[in-house]
Scaffold this motif. Structure first.
Motif, short mmCIF file in Angstrom:
data_model
loop_
_atom_site.label_atom_id
_atom_site.label_comp_id
_atom_site.label_asym_id
_atom_site.label_seq_id
_atom_site.Cartn_x
_atom_site.Cartn_y
_atom_site.Cartn_z
N THR A 13 0.85 -1.19 0.00
CA THR A 13 0.00 0.00 0.00
C THR A 13 0.89 1.23 0.00
OG1 THR A 13 -0.09 0.18 2.41
CG2 THR A 13 -1.77 -1.22 1.35
N LYS A 14 0.31 2.37 -0.43
CA LYS A 14 1.13 3.59 -0.44
C LYS A 14 1.49 4.00 0.99
CE LYS A 14 -2.27 7.33 -0.50
NZ LYS A 14 -2.75 8.50 -1.20
N GLN A 15 0.59 3.71 1.95
CA GLN A 15 0.90 4.03 3.34
C GLN A 15 2.11 3.23 3.82
OE1 GLN A 15 -2.26 3.13 2.39
NE2 GLN A 15 -3.75 4.49 3.35
N LEU A 18 5.37 4.41 2.21
CA LEU A 18 5.84 5.68 2.77
C LEU A 18 6.40 5.48 4.17
CD1 LEU A 18 6.30 8.68 2.45
CD2 LEU A 18 3.93 9.05 3.21
N VAL A 39 4.91 10.88 8.38
CA VAL A 39 4.04 10.36 7.33
C VAL A 39 2.82 11.25 7.14
CG1 VAL A 39 2.56 8.40 6.67
CG2 VAL A 39 4.87 7.98 7.57
N LYS A 40 2.32 11.79 8.24
CA LYS A 40 1.12 12.64 8.21
C LYS A 40 1.33 13.88 7.34
CE LYS A 40 -0.37 14.79 11.94
NZ LYS A 40 -0.98 15.15 13.22
N LYS A 42 2.64 13.92 4.47
CA LYS A 42 2.37 13.55 3.08
C LYS A 42 1.00 12.88 2.91
CE LYS A 42 7.11 13.28 1.58
NZ LYS A 42 8.16 12.52 0.94
N ILE A 43 0.53 12.23 3.96
CA ILE A 43 -0.80 11.60 3.94
C ILE A 43 -1.55 12.12 5.18
CG2 ILE A 43 -2.10 9.43 3.85
CD1 ILE A 43 0.44 8.03 2.88
N ASN A 45 -4.55 12.27 6.23
CA ASN A 45 -5.66 11.54 6.87
C ASN A 45 -5.26 10.18 7.42
OD1 ASN A 45 -5.27 10.39 4.37
ND2 ASN A 45 -7.43 10.10 3.93
N ILE A 46 -3.96 9.88 7.46
CA ILE A 46 -3.52 8.59 8.02
C ILE A 46 -3.71 8.61 9.54
CG2 ILE A 46 -1.09 9.21 8.36
CD1 ILE A 46 -0.45 6.33 7.26
N THR A 50 -3.12 3.02 11.85
CA THR A 50 -2.65 2.53 10.55
C THR A 50 -1.13 2.41 10.55
OG1 THR A 50 -4.55 3.45 9.39
CG2 THR A 50 -2.58 3.02 8.07
#
Length: 137
Positions: A13-15, A18, A39-40, A42-43, A45-46, A50
């Motif tokens: 997954t992309k998560q 990353l 990570v947050k 770049k993403i 809503n993670i 997760t």
């Protein structure tokens, strides 16, 4: 037998990609919270959950190591190969011990003396890092 056997196929997954990228881009041994904050960016809503689930999967896959030295927060290492660590008792940082190969003879000796099947061992050194040593002097 390998020190760690890679888990069967797990969907990437992309998560997860990353999280692994963030972990491998640092020489520190960060906590899940630190990884989450990076990570947050770049993403957005993670969730922290997760991040924890993906760290667990990456560990099971043999891609990373989880370092738990009896504290409430594990630290993670992007280098999955067995190697030694130094833990500073003052600031809590964890460092890789460079240029000291893992002594695999210890595994054989412990196995022979006890009749056990030893796959690998972990070793940590404890003391004060260079910065904390300077502060004490």
């Amino acid at each position: 037998m390998e020190e760690r056997e890679k888990k069967g196929f797990v969907r990437n997954t992309k998560q997860r990609a990353l999280i692994l990228e963030v972990l491998r881009s640092t020489r520190t041994h960060p906590t899940a919270d630190w990884i989450y904050e990076k990570v947050k960016k770049k993403i957005p809503n993670i969730s922290l959950g997760t991040v924890y689930r993906n760290l667990s999967t990456l560990k099971e896959m043999g891609e990373i190591m989880e370092l738990n030295y009896g504290s409430k927060n594990s630290r993670y290492d992007g280098n999955p190969e067995n190697h030694y660590h130094f833990v500073c008792l003052e600031c809590g940082q964890t460092f890789d011990v460079e240029d000291l190969p893992v002594n695999r003879e210890i595994d054989k000796e412990v196995a022979a003396r006890n009749g056990w099947k030893v796959f690998y061992h972990r070793m940590e050194f404890y003391g004060l890092c260079g910065d904390c040593s300077k502060k004490e002097d």
